[in-house]
Scaffold this active site. Sequence first.
Site, mmCIF file in Angstrom:
data_model
loop_
_atom_site.group_PDB
_atom_site.id
_atom_site.type_symbol
_atom_site.label_atom_id
_atom_site.label_comp_id
_atom_site.label_asym_id
_atom_site.label_seq_id
_atom_site.Cartn_x
_atom_site.Cartn_y
_atom_site.Cartn_z
ATOM 1 N N TYR A 77 -30.241 -9.258 -54.921
ATOM 2 C CA TYR A 77 -28.763 -9.324 -54.834
ATOM 3 C C TYR A 77 -28.192 -10.667 -54.928
ATOM 4 O O TYR A 77 -26.764 -9.938 -54.799
ATOM 5 C CB TYR A 77 -29.748 -8.706 -53.134
ATOM 6 N N PHE A 129 2.191 -3.672 -65.942
ATOM 7 C CA PHE A 129 0.519 -3.437 -66.445
ATOM 8 C C PHE A 129 0.550 -1.774 -65.722
ATOM 9 O O PHE A 129 0.953 -2.162 -64.414
ATOM 10 C CB PHE A 129 -0.387 -3.872 -67.063
ATOM 11 N N THR A 130 0.006 -1.356 -66.286
ATOM 12 C CA THR A 130 -0.422 -0.053 -64.818
ATOM 13 C C THR A 130 -1.074 -0.077 -63.912
ATOM 14 O O THR A 130 -0.759 -0.040 -62.749
ATOM 15 C CB THR A 130 -0.591 1.320 -66.203
ATOM 16 N N ASP A 220 -2.787 -13.201 -65.730
ATOM 17 C CA ASP A 220 -3.226 -11.653 -66.006
ATOM 18 C C ASP A 220 -3.940 -12.225 -67.551
ATOM 19 O O ASP A 220 -3.694 -12.451 -68.619
ATOM 20 C CB ASP A 220 -2.567 -10.341 -66.693
ATOM 21 N N LYS A 263 -12.271 -6.743 -72.546
ATOM 22 C CA LYS A 263 -11.088 -6.901 -73.539
ATOM 23 C C LYS A 263 -11.658 -8.402 -73.954
ATOM 24 O O LYS A 263 -12.910 -7.897 -74.683
ATOM 25 C CB LYS A 263 -10.143 -7.053 -72.910
ATOM 26 N N ARG A 387 1.309 5.130 -74.823
ATOM 27 C CA ARG A 387 2.341 3.945 -73.765
ATOM 28 C C ARG A 387 3.807 4.231 -73.884
ATOM 29 O O ARG A 387 4.157 3.331 -74.754
ATOM 30 C CB ARG A 387 1.813 2.568 -74.069
ATOM 31 N N PHE A 454 -1.015 9.010 -66.326
ATOM 32 C CA PHE A 454 -1.174 8.979 -68.104
ATOM 33 C C PHE A 454 -3.282 9.815 -68.352
ATOM 34 O O PHE A 454 -3.345 10.341 -69.448
ATOM 35 C CB PHE A 454 -0.712 7.996 -68.642
HETATM 36 N N1 F0G Z 1 -4.327 -5.702 -66.850
HETATM 37 C C1 F0G Z 1 -4.163 -5.924 -68.417
HETATM 38 C C2 F0G Z 1 -3.143 -6.305 -69.206
HETATM 39 C C3 F0G Z 1 -4.576 -4.537 -68.995
HETATM 40 O O1 F0G Z 1 -4.945 -4.469 -70.035
HETATM 41 C C4 F0G Z 1 -6.091 -4.291 -67.793
HETATM 42 C C5 F0G Z 1 -6.166 -3.110 -68.504
HETATM 43 C C6 F0G Z 1 -5.810 -3.949 -66.876
HETATM 44 C C7 F0G Z 1 -5.217 -5.183 -66.822
HETATM 45 C C8 F0G Z 1 -7.224 -3.399 -65.773
HETATM 46 O O2 F0G Z 1 -8.587 -4.079 -66.369
HETATM 47 O O3 F0G Z 1 -9.486 -1.566 -66.934
HETATM 48 O O4 F0G Z 1 -10.725 -3.149 -66.705
HETATM 49 O O5 F0G Z 1 -9.685 -1.907 -64.365
HETATM 50 N N2 F0G Z 1 -6.098 -2.203 -69.318
HETATM 51 C C9 F0G Z 1 -7.057 -1.303 -70.648
HETATM 52 C C10 F0G Z 1 -6.038 -0.657 -71.837
HETATM 53 C C11 F0G Z 1 -7.527 -0.372 -69.510
HETATM 54 O O6 F0G Z 1 -6.390 -0.021 -72.128
HETATM 55 O O7 F0G Z 1 -4.650 -1.473 -72.100
HETATM 56 P P1 F0G Z 1 -9.766 -2.742 -66.630
#
Ligand code: F0G
Length: 462
Positions: A77, A129-130, A220, A263, A387, A454
């Site tokens: 843990y 970013f979303t 990021d 990624k 997108r 989305f």
């Molecule tokens: N920042 C970027 C630039 C991303 O592309 C993503 C995720 C995140 C943050 C968030 O990270 O998914 O690990 O919580 N992108 C994925 C995509 C979902 O399909 O582009 P996460």
Amino acid sequence: MTSKFIKRSWAEPYKIKMVELLNITTKADRMRAIKQAGFNTFLLKSRDVYIDLLTDSGTSAMSDRQWSGMMLGDEAYAGSENFYHLEEAVRKNYGYKYVIPTHQGRGAENILSKILIKPGDIIPGNMYFTTTRLHQELAGGTFADVIIKKAHDPDDEFPFKGNIDIQKLENLIKKTGSKKIPYISVATAVNMAGGQPISMSNLRELRKMTDKYGIKIIHDMTRVAENAYFIKRKEKGFSKKKIVDIVKEICSYTDGATMSAKKDALVNIGGFLAINDKKIYEEARNLVVVYEGLHTYGGLAGRDMEAIAIGITESVDEDHIRARIGQVEYLGNKMRDFGIPIVLPIGGHGVFLNAKKFLPHIKQTNYPAQTLAAEIYIDSGVRSMERGNVSSGRNPETGKEYLPDLELVRLTIPRRVYTQAHMDVVAESVESVYSNRKKIKGLKMIYEPKYLRFFQAKFKKL
Ligand code: F0G
């Protein structure tokens, strides 16, 4: 011809030890599946998909070394051995001082936003970013786009479309006052712009300017190795530098980072928050316990942290990154040869179709990119992602759709998963949809979730 003039191809710097069989479906199967999924590729079942280019997130093939690392998981843990390996990999390859693991990137975004953002703050960034923007908004902040104008033009071939418009940013700082700007959010290989890199000279200039105002830079770094490769290839003075050194230099101009290890770092799950400031680190250590888990596991198993530690090292390998981007460029160039409108230059993690040009007869409020993703799936079982207008969502104040300049379909390439032959099949499918584009009709949204619509929105054919 002497050998000097013979083109030397790249090839995957690995061989295949285990395979996963694919499902091949009929057009009738796919019509049924996409209807059931409300014309949203996120709602398709994976078993109904042939080549899955929905995302490069968590979809990488891990190496035998990573898999053997998984067997060395120390599932204590507290104080797991694997946490220290992760910490060491981050310090060695990225140079950040303190590391807090999180279940994935957005876990780190949540903690960081809660610590640094106060209601009324503005967070400038090189395109939204979303999940990042949503966490900023949930913390009471407002995102401000300061990416260069060219980034919003899919046809502009400027090599560093991830750059920040320094003058625009400085004007914003002067207008709002530096107190209202907790940090600048800088992404490498900007996802929503099409995987476009930021240049080292832009980063240096940004650091210099923000230092004047005492403003932090948060990175990021989800796709930092891909960004580094473009710097090596396209920016003067870097062609002989090692990717790992370029990555480290990028990080050195920033004060901390959020990372989705799903990624670049070649794992199926995981992320972290990295920071140089001890005070912020201590606050993050407090908060991570509330949202993720103890600060030495942050929502991950010991084995996951081991896989990330090994993946980070593999991600900055010269041959790996060359083949990775080489495959994306191979697909992109095939599309170009077919005359299909794509975002240029070809980015790091996928090929982005320009749906506004592909389907000019469909209004943006009838979601051309959403429509195109569904049509490609119906044609071949290739799954891509919207997108554009759907991803971009609504302005929380006015309730109006943002209607972004970029209305794109992303064909995202998972790392080390598909072959060149798969890329051929994808390009030919898109070409076939392109030939029949005039007959395609748009969509109407019939279900809209409140957050990140989305992922779960549903549509009906017009
Ligand atoms: N920042 C970027 C630039 C991303 O592309 C993503 C995720 C995140 C943050 C968030 O990270 O998914 O690990 O919580 N992108 C994925 C995509 C979902 O399909 O582009 P996460």
